[in-house]
Design a protein around this motif. Structure first.
Motif, PDB file in Angstrom:
ATOM      1  N   GLY A   1       0.370  -1.118   0.029  1.00 45.43           N
ATOM      2  CA  GLY A   1      -0.097   0.211  -0.072  1.00 45.43           C
ATOM      3  C   GLY A   1       0.800   1.230   0.176  1.00 45.43           C
ATOM      4  O   GLY A   1       0.494   2.412   0.322  1.00 45.43           O
TER       5      GLY A   1
ATOM      6  N   ARG B   1       5.464   2.645   0.397  1.00 49.37           N
ATOM      7  CA  ARG B   1       6.286   2.555   1.045  1.00 49.37           C
ATOM      8  C   ARG B   1       6.232   3.372   2.094  1.00 49.37           C
ATOM      9  O   ARG B   1       7.155   2.525   3.253  1.00 49.37           O
ATOM     10  CB  ARG B   1       7.373   3.132   0.560  1.00 49.37           C
TER      11      ARG B   1
ATOM     12  N   ARG C   1       3.810   3.725   4.443  1.00 47.70           N
ATOM     13  CA  ARG C   1       3.336   2.676   4.676  1.00 47.70           C
ATOM     14  C   ARG C   1       3.840   1.651   5.479  1.00 47.70           C
ATOM     15  O   ARG C   1       3.242   0.957   6.701  1.00 47.70           O
ATOM     16  CB  ARG C   1       1.361   2.136   4.449  1.00 47.70           C
ATOM     17  N   ILE C   2       4.769   1.051   4.445  1.00 49.62           N
ATOM     18  CA  ILE C   2       5.514  -0.355   5.461  1.00 49.62           C
ATOM     19  C   ILE C   2       6.757   0.550   6.393  1.00 49.62           C
ATOM     20  O   ILE C   2       7.147  -0.050   7.215  1.00 49.62           O
ATOM     21  CB  ILE C   2       6.432  -0.758   4.051  1.00 49.62           C
TER      22      ILE C   2
ATOM     23  N   GLN D   1       4.959   0.438   9.984  1.00 55.39           N
ATOM     24  CA  GLN D   1       4.503  -0.855  10.257  1.00 55.39           C
ATOM     25  C   GLN D   1       6.117  -0.692  11.446  1.00 55.39           C
ATOM     26  O   GLN D   1       5.940  -1.015  12.148  1.00 55.39           O
ATOM     27  CB  GLN D   1       4.342  -1.596   9.384  1.00 55.39           C
TER      28      GLN D   1
ATOM     29  N   THR E   1       5.001  -6.458   8.010  1.00 53.92           N
ATOM     30  CA  THR E   1       4.322  -5.914   6.890  1.00 53.92           C
ATOM     31  C   THR E   1       3.214  -7.778   6.869  1.00 53.92           C
ATOM     32  O   THR E   1       3.583  -8.919   7.757  1.00 53.92           O
ATOM     33  CB  THR E   1       5.290  -6.088   5.883  1.00 53.92           C
TER      34      THR E   1
ATOM     35  N   ASP F   1      -3.482  -6.812   5.372  1.00 53.30           N
ATOM     36  CA  ASP F   1      -2.411  -5.866   5.035  1.00 53.30           C
ATOM     37  C   ASP F   1      -2.454  -4.334   5.560  1.00 53.30           C
ATOM     38  O   ASP F   1      -3.442  -3.984   4.404  1.00 53.30           O
ATOM     39  CB  ASP F   1      -1.961  -6.305   3.558  1.00 53.30           C
TER      40      ASP F   1
ATOM     41  N   THR G   1      -1.568  -2.500   5.431  1.00 53.41           N
ATOM     42  CA  THR G   1      -1.120  -1.345   4.596  1.00 53.41           C
ATOM     43  C   THR G   1      -1.849  -0.126   3.384  1.00 53.41           C
ATOM     44  O   THR G   1      -1.816   0.459   2.895  1.00 53.41           O
ATOM     45  CB  THR G   1       0.628  -1.454   3.666  1.00 53.41           C
TER      46      THR G   1
ATOM     47  N   ARG H   1      -6.038  -0.215   5.520  1.00 56.87           N
ATOM     48  CA  ARG H   1      -6.452  -0.494   7.114  1.00 56.87           C
ATOM     49  C   ARG H   1      -6.682  -2.078   7.779  1.00 56.87           C
ATOM     50  O   ARG H   1      -6.968  -2.558   8.490  1.00 56.87           O
ATOM     51  CB  ARG H   1      -7.129   0.792   8.024  1.00 56.87           C
TER      52      ARG H   1
END
Length: 525
Positions: free
Chosen positions: A37, A39, A41-42, A45, A52, A107, A109, A112
């Protein structure tokens, strides 16, 4: 005039064009899997100390074994298609310790990991595959609930696919959920339907979020107050294990699956036998009948070295529930815990024991009961907590369990709790006791001090004197004398006796778990 390819209904495609199409597919798949979703958002995490969805899967499965399904899925809503790679769910097939599994990971990302129609189809697809092929399903849960506005209105709501289908699983395959983040809605319901739920510290497991609580009721709660791991480990009993991080959680899931067959129509796997730790287990039990001691040491002393996995250690602590191996054979252990309330059975302890019994009956694991209990808990608090109902459920579960049942009375076993822990007339395969163990309806000293209506104190004093005499009559030789228990054994021979009995019962024809009654009992109490 049409050429031969056109006459056959085929469109001629050059080798270069075909190769280009394959390359575009590979590039698109790589982009979806690497970028997810986005980079940012990764990285968010990772800043939280979380993995992830793809990294959770990698931590669980054998290296290189994951085969993804539904890579190119995306939202049904045209305006969201470019922003929903994979539609918030990653699913596929893999192997764990060489055995097949199905895997689902939310996932976060992507939206939600909120539940949508396409995402639900992906989960249902791999679930149906697992059920048909007889492989466990492992789910990494972290979702913001159902996706709004997709589900609003009668049309949107009617298109949803709730996970109610898991109610028909009948424990044909093992179902494991790992709560890896804030879990509301779909992933929470899957967790409640699972055979094992692991929650990572700092996460939240609840039906809905605190914001919904506040809007609906005015109640203000933090995530940990609402559904943190401490709440579920100690108060609700809705999880079996906690983990510090994703890697530990994956290791626990792998360990749990190692005790179980891949499905209910396959016998449990036997591992290479290991010797038990050295030491005289008889020395673990104090001579003073009222002194506390730790039953965990006895379980480890009679089971294979390093083979014990305790479940729900902080819930219903007066009883222990464990998976273990004896001579390489997996078993479920239900054991009194004299370190907690003298090993008395209360409502939570009954729920906890019933849950393990159902799991073992479904997947063919013999049950080992180790008794040192003064009976069921008494008092208005436990009566109001439905002890009568929960004790009866436990009693029924023991009666209905079709797997071998082996019971050892270690020190004391009083009242109806004796039966609920695999005692006399519970159709067990072995019922034995250690010398000096006490078996009776009630602790003699307790019985001597119970006044009945109209009784005088003098009568009570006389009964107390009689109780001292009766105390000599509760040893197991009385029950053995009328052939109500099979044998009295030396403590040092406990492991050998259990191992020999497990060898005996292993010769029976295997009955598939779904043919046993407890396969179809609900997972949630």
């Amino acid at each position: 005039m049409l050429g031969p390819d056109a006459q056959r209904g085929e469109c001629p495609v050059s080798e270069d064009a075909a190769s280009s199409a394959v390359e575009r597919m590979r590039l698109r798949a790589a982009e979806i899997r690497q970028q997810m979703g986005g980079r940012e958002r990764i990285e968010a995490q990772h800043r939280q100390g979380r993995l992830t969805a793809r990294e959770y899967i990698e931590a669980l499965v054998d290296g290189g074994s994951f085969r993804e399904l539904g890579t190119f899925a995306r939202s049904e809503r045209p305006e969201q298609r470019e922003r929903t790679p994979g539609e918030g769910k990653i699913v596929g097939r893999a192997a764990v310790d060489g055995r097949g599994v199905a895997v689902v990971a939310d996932d976060v990302t992507v939206k939600r990991a909120s539940t949508s129609n396409v995402g639900s189809r992906k989960v249902r697809r791999v679930y149906d595959m697992a059920m048909r092929d007889g492989v466990p399903l492992v789910h990494f849960g972290e979702t913001g609930g159902a996706r709004i506005p997709d589900i609003m209105g009668s049309e949107g709501f009617s298109m949803m696919q709730p996970p109610a289908y898991t109610g028909k699983r009948g424990r044909r395959i093992p179902l494991v959920t790992v709560i890896v983040g804030e879990s509301f809605g779909g992933s929470s319901f899957l967790a409640a339907a699972s055979d094992l739920t692991i929650q990572i510290e700092g996460t939240c497991l609840a039906i809905t979020s605190p914001r919904v609580f506040e809007a609906a009721t005015g109640e203000t709660l933090g995530l940990q107050e609402l559904g943190g791991h401490e709440v579920h480990a100690r108060t609700t009993g809705q999880i079996e294990l906690t983990a510090a991080d994703g890697n530990e959680a994956a290791a626990l899931a792998r360990g749990f699956l190692s005790y179980l067959p891949s499905n209910a129509w396959t016998p449990p796997p036997r591992h290479e036998p290991r010797e038990a730790p050295e030491g005289d287990v008889g020395e673990l039990v104090p001579a003073d009948r009222r002194r506390a001691w730790d039953m965990r040491k006895l379980v480890r002393g009679v089971c294979d070295r390093d083979s014990v996995l305790e479940l729900m250690p902080s819930f219903g602590r007066s009883v222990l529930t464990m998976l273990a191996r004896i001579d390489g054979r997996p078993v479920g252990v239900v054991a009194s815990q004299p370190m907690q309330q003298a090993g008395v059975l209360g409502p939570d302890a009954c729920d906890k024991a019933t849950r393990l019994i159902c799991l073992c009956d479904a997947f063919g694991l013999p049950l080992v009961f180790l008794q040192d209990t003064p009976g069921f808990m008494v008092g208005s608090q436990v009566e109001h907590a439905r002890l009568l109902h929960k004790a009866t459920m436990l009693w029924q579960a023991v009666s209905l369990a079709g797997v071998p049942k082996l019971t050892v009375v270690v020190r004391k076993s009083y009242g109806v709790a004796h039966y609920a822990m695999g005692g006399i007339d519970m159709e067990g395969d072995l019922l034995c006791a250690w010398p000096g163990a006490e078996i009776s309806f009630m602790d003699p000293q307790t019985a001597a001090n119970v006044l009945v209506p109209g009784q005088e104190q003098a009568d009570l004093d006389a009964r107390s004197a009689r109780a001292r005499e009766v105390a000599l009559e509760v040893d197991p030789y009385g029950a053995a004398g009328v052939m109500r228990i099979d044998e009295i054994i030396a403590p040092q021979s406990t492991r050998a006796v259990l191992a020999a009995t497990l060898q005996d019962v292993s010769q029976r024809p295997f009955q598939p778990g779904y043919e046993r009654a407890l396969s179809h009992w609900p997972n949630s109490w």
